[in-house]
Design an enzyme around this catalytic site. Structure first.
Site, mmCIF file in Angstrom:
data_model
loop_
_atom_site.group_PDB
_atom_site.id
_atom_site.type_symbol
_atom_site.label_atom_id
_atom_site.label_comp_id
_atom_site.label_asym_id
_atom_site.label_seq_id
_atom_site.Cartn_x
_atom_site.Cartn_y
_atom_site.Cartn_z
ATOM 1 N N ASP A 84 82.899 -27.849 9.245
ATOM 2 C CA ASP A 84 82.406 -27.802 7.896
ATOM 3 C C ASP A 84 81.058 -27.771 7.773
ATOM 4 O O ASP A 84 80.154 -28.415 8.551
ATOM 5 C CB ASP A 84 82.844 -29.092 7.151
ATOM 6 C CG ASP A 84 82.646 -28.925 5.586
ATOM 7 O OD1 ASP A 84 82.088 -28.102 5.164
ATOM 8 O OD2 ASP A 84 83.462 -29.685 4.880
ATOM 9 N N ASP A 95 78.937 -23.726 1.390
ATOM 10 C CA ASP A 95 79.659 -24.577 2.018
ATOM 11 C C ASP A 95 81.124 -23.917 2.443
ATOM 12 O O ASP A 95 81.852 -23.451 1.422
ATOM 13 C CB ASP A 95 80.271 -25.710 0.802
ATOM 14 C CG ASP A 95 80.774 -26.965 1.298
ATOM 15 O OD1 ASP A 95 81.056 -26.994 2.581
ATOM 16 O OD2 ASP A 95 81.069 -27.881 0.467
ATOM 17 N N HIS A 155 84.509 -28.188 -5.302
ATOM 18 C CA HIS A 155 83.353 -28.609 -6.297
ATOM 19 C C HIS A 155 82.558 -27.632 -6.797
ATOM 20 O O HIS A 155 82.320 -26.538 -6.100
ATOM 21 C CB HIS A 155 82.448 -29.485 -5.684
ATOM 22 C CG HIS A 155 82.113 -29.367 -4.038
ATOM 23 N ND1 HIS A 155 81.190 -28.731 -3.750
ATOM 24 C CD2 HIS A 155 83.117 -29.387 -3.116
ATOM 25 C CE1 HIS A 155 80.938 -28.216 -2.486
ATOM 26 N NE2 HIS A 155 82.225 -28.738 -2.056
ATOM 27 N N HIS A 163 77.302 -30.911 -4.545
ATOM 28 C CA HIS A 163 78.433 -31.364 -5.516
ATOM 29 C C HIS A 163 78.236 -31.564 -6.941
ATOM 30 O O HIS A 163 77.742 -32.612 -7.329
ATOM 31 C CB HIS A 163 79.063 -32.764 -4.706
ATOM 32 C CG HIS A 163 79.758 -32.453 -3.416
ATOM 33 N ND1 HIS A 163 79.031 -32.782 -2.168
ATOM 34 C CD2 HIS A 163 80.938 -31.800 -3.096
ATOM 35 C CE1 HIS A 163 79.961 -32.409 -1.226
ATOM 36 N NE2 HIS A 163 80.871 -32.005 -1.631
ATOM 37 N N GLU A 188 88.434 -26.506 -1.393
ATOM 38 C CA GLU A 188 88.654 -26.755 0.069
ATOM 39 C C GLU A 188 89.852 -27.713 -0.012
ATOM 40 O O GLU A 188 90.036 -28.794 -0.063
ATOM 41 C CB GLU A 188 87.510 -27.694 0.474
ATOM 42 C CG GLU A 188 87.071 -28.766 -0.330
ATOM 43 C CD GLU A 188 85.543 -29.293 0.195
ATOM 44 O OE1 GLU A 188 85.619 -29.596 1.501
ATOM 45 O OE2 GLU A 188 84.671 -29.636 -0.423
ATOM 46 N N GLU A 282 87.859 -24.080 3.755
ATOM 47 C CA GLU A 282 86.853 -24.127 2.572
ATOM 48 C C GLU A 282 86.210 -22.737 2.415
ATOM 49 O O GLU A 282 85.863 -22.158 3.673
ATOM 50 C CB GLU A 282 85.979 -25.114 2.500
ATOM 51 C CG GLU A 282 84.967 -25.163 1.416
ATOM 52 C CD GLU A 282 84.208 -26.311 1.421
ATOM 53 O OE1 GLU A 282 83.946 -26.862 2.624
ATOM 54 O OE2 GLU A 282 83.457 -26.738 0.427
HETATM 55 CO CO CO Z 1 82.842 -28.489 0.157
#
Ligand code: CO
Length: 296
Positions: A84, A95, A155, A163, A188, A282
């Site tokens: 990640d 992200d 998010h 976030h 995700e 994600e």
């Molecule tokens: Co994330």
């Protein structure tokens, strides 16, 4: 300030390249620390900062494991590793994540998170309820007998804030919040062979500065100044601070003091409660009127 979509796309492209690179960096016998540092270097060599430290969570660890300073853990022959990561350009964060399976035993689990992500993305458009996206993720997981992790999810991403406001569940949670055109979000899906719930584990390596209240000790003041100038309010790793301060003992003591006085938010490793195997996929994307634009 006007949101500059070109900048988030630039960062997103670097993130996607870093994810592709990570697949070749992860090999049995290699140290997780070397892999994390190589991936972070890949991102910085392209001229980007990190949105947060590279996470390499293994097996039932779902998220927030980044190698420790001097970490000797190595990749095992059958590990399931969630990579990640995110490149940041100025205040624009991205992200994204994928799962690397070192053998075939859990490749279906990893594949299913990719499918769940793809299916979720196909539903994205302005006006779509977040609960509908969650329902699609859960439906895909159940088709193959997996559970979703209910207390993790996607998010919104705003400038400075990884976030932000909107939460995108991995199941049908009844939230009728609708996606809005122009919003940047990360979806995700976390899938597991276990119960589908994460709890905090022992390892604590990731922090974020939430207050600039002046600490008492000189070491903590030095650490706070370093954190503020280098990482601002973005998440950072203990090992980064140790390397920059050049003294493990002083750095650890300084971080402890900053936690005690409430300057740092902490992000301990998150582990699937029933020790189930966990996979994740994600992507960051921009919601458009009729669909979305993928940036990672
Ligand atoms: Co994330």
């Amino acid at each position: 300030m006007e949101y500059d979509y070109e900048k988030v796309k630039k960062a997103g492209k670097a993130s996607a390249e870093a994810l592709a690179y990570s697949k070749s960096a992860i090999r049995p016998g290699r140290k997780l620390l070397d892999i994390a540092q190589d991936i972070e270097k890949f991102i910085s060599d392209k001229g980007f900062k990190q949105s947060f430290p590279v996470n390499l969570s293994t097996d039932s660890e779902a998220a927030h494991y980044t190698p420790e300073f001097g970490d000797s853990r190595v990749v095992g022959e059958k590990d399931v590793i969630k990579v990640d990561l995110g490149a940041r350009y100025e205040t624009y964060l991205t992200d994204c994540a994928l799962t690397v399976c070192l053998d075939d035993e859990h490749s279906k689990l990893a594949e299913t998170s990719e499918n769940a992500l793809e299916n979720a993305i196909s539903l994205v458009k302005a006006g779509r309820k977040v609960s509908e996206i969650g329902a699609e993720i859960e439906k895909t997981a159940k088709q193959y007998g997996y559970n979703v992790i209910k207390n993790l999810g996607g998010h919104g991403i705003e400038q400075h804030e990884l976030h932000a406001n909107i939460f995108i569940p991995n199941f049908k949670n009844g939230d009728s919040t609708e996606l809005e055109e122009g919003t940047v979000i990360a979806i995700e899906p976390f899938l597991t062979t276990g119960a589908g719930y994460v709890v905090e584990g022992e390892s604590l390596q990731i922090f974020q500065c939430v207050s600039d209240r002046m600490p008492r000790s000189l070491d903590a003041r030095e650490a706070l100044a370093l954190i503020s100038s280098e990482y601002s309010t973005y998440p950072f790793a203990m090992r980064w601070v140790i390397v920059r301060m050049g003294n493990e003992f002083r750095a650890r003591r300084a971080i402890s003091e900053l936690i005690t006085i409430g300057n740092l938010e902490t992000f301990p490793v998150l582990i699937e409660k029933s020790k189930g195997m966990v996979s994740q996929a994600e992507k960051t994307l921009i919601v458009t009127k009729d669909s979305c634009e993928i940036v990672t």
